[in-house]
Design an enzyme around this catalytic site. Sequence first.
Site, mmCIF file in Angstrom:
data_model
loop_
_atom_site.group_PDB
_atom_site.id
_atom_site.type_symbol
_atom_site.label_atom_id
_atom_site.label_comp_id
_atom_site.label_asym_id
_atom_site.label_seq_id
_atom_site.Cartn_x
_atom_site.Cartn_y
_atom_site.Cartn_z
ATOM 1 C CG ASP A 6 -1.714 1.252 1.397
ATOM 2 O OD1 ASP A 6 -1.978 1.933 0.382
ATOM 3 O OD2 ASP A 6 -2.089 1.578 2.552
ATOM 4 C CG ASN A 9 -0.067 11.146 -0.834
ATOM 5 O OD1 ASN A 9 0.434 11.435 -1.904
ATOM 6 N ND2 ASN A 9 -1.366 10.895 -0.709
ATOM 7 C CG ASN A 11 4.272 6.113 6.678
ATOM 8 O OD1 ASN A 11 5.432 6.482 6.765
ATOM 9 N ND2 ASN A 11 3.339 6.469 7.553
ATOM 10 N N GLY A 106 -9.347 6.331 -5.471
ATOM 11 C CA GLY A 106 -8.013 5.870 -5.120
ATOM 12 C C GLY A 106 -7.968 4.370 -4.874
ATOM 13 C CG ASP A 108 -6.025 4.790 -0.628
ATOM 14 O OD1 ASP A 108 -6.606 5.134 -1.675
ATOM 15 O OD2 ASP A 108 -5.686 5.611 0.247
ATOM 16 N NE ARG A 109 -11.962 7.445 -0.713
ATOM 17 C CZ ARG A 109 -12.710 8.513 -0.968
ATOM 18 N NH1 ARG A 109 -12.334 9.378 -1.912
ATOM 19 N NH2 ARG A 109 -13.837 8.711 -0.304
ATOM 20 C CG ASP A 128 -7.312 5.168 5.482
ATOM 21 O OD1 ASP A 128 -6.515 5.422 6.403
ATOM 22 O OD2 ASP A 128 -6.999 4.500 4.478
ATOM 23 C CB THR A 131 -1.529 11.685 3.990
ATOM 24 O OG1 THR A 131 -0.443 10.769 4.175
ATOM 25 C CG2 THR A 131 -0.989 13.044 3.595
#
Length: 253
Positions: A6, A9, A11, A106, A108-109, A128, A131
Site C-alpha cells: 500500500d 503519500n 508511508n 483511489g 487504497d479506497r 481512514d 495523510t
Amino acid sequence: MLLTADIGNTNITLGIYENGILLDCWRFKSEKDRLEDEYGIILSSIINHKGLENKINHAIVASVVLPLTETFEKAIKKYLGIPVMVLSHKINTGVKLNVENPKQVGADRIANAYAAYKTYGSPAVVIDFGTATTFDVLYKDEFIGGVIAPGLNISANALSSNTSLLPNIKIATPQNVIGRNTIDNMLSGIVIGHAALTEGIIARIEDELNMPVTTIATGGYSQIIKNYLKRPIDYFSPNLTLDGLSLLFGLNN
C-alpha cells in the site's frame, strides 16, 4: 505467498499473506525520488531477513503516488522476480464503483471498501485516518462515494506554515479541550476538532442515507482519534487496506 503493498503519500506499508492470513507487515517512508534499485534492495532485505526468499509467488500493489507506482512495480519484478497486479478501477473491484468517475477512486479506497464489505457488510462507512482523512460509504454492494478532509498532520502543518507565531508540533493526545498553552491549544483544535468532524460527518451520512451505518476505522491516527469520540467506532482494523488487497488478488485469480 502473496506480497501486498500500500503506497501512500506518507508511508509505504508491506504485508505478506499466506492463504489469506497476514503473516507480517512493515512500514517505511514514501520517497518519490528513490530509484527502483533502492526500493528493490529494501524489499530484498526485508524478505531475506524473514527467510522468505523464493517463497513469495505474486504481488499486488495499491498506490496513490503516481511517480512511485511504476518504480515499485519494476523493483518487485527485478528483485523478486514475481508478477505484479496493480490495483485500479479496471480490475474486478468486488464492489461496484457507483460514482461519476470511477477512475478517480483511489486504489487504497477500493481496497478498503472491498475489505469492509466482505468483513463487516453494509451499509458501512470506512474512515481512514492517514495523510488525508477519507470516509468511504458502502450501500448494498456498491461504493457510492464519500468525503475527503485534511488529515491531522496536514492540519498541523497548515497552521504552522500559514501563521507567524504558531510552531511546528508533533501530533499527540491533548489532555483537555481547553488548552493552557499554545501547543495544547493547537492539539485540541487538531485532534479533538478532528474527532468532532468525524462524528459530524458520520451523523450527516446517516441522515442522507436515512439509516444507521457500521463504522470501520483504519489508518495511523485512528488510535489517537478514538479516545475523543463520543460515538464509538464499531470496528478498528489497522490492516484493512492490506486485507483488501489480499482479498482482491484472490477475487481476480
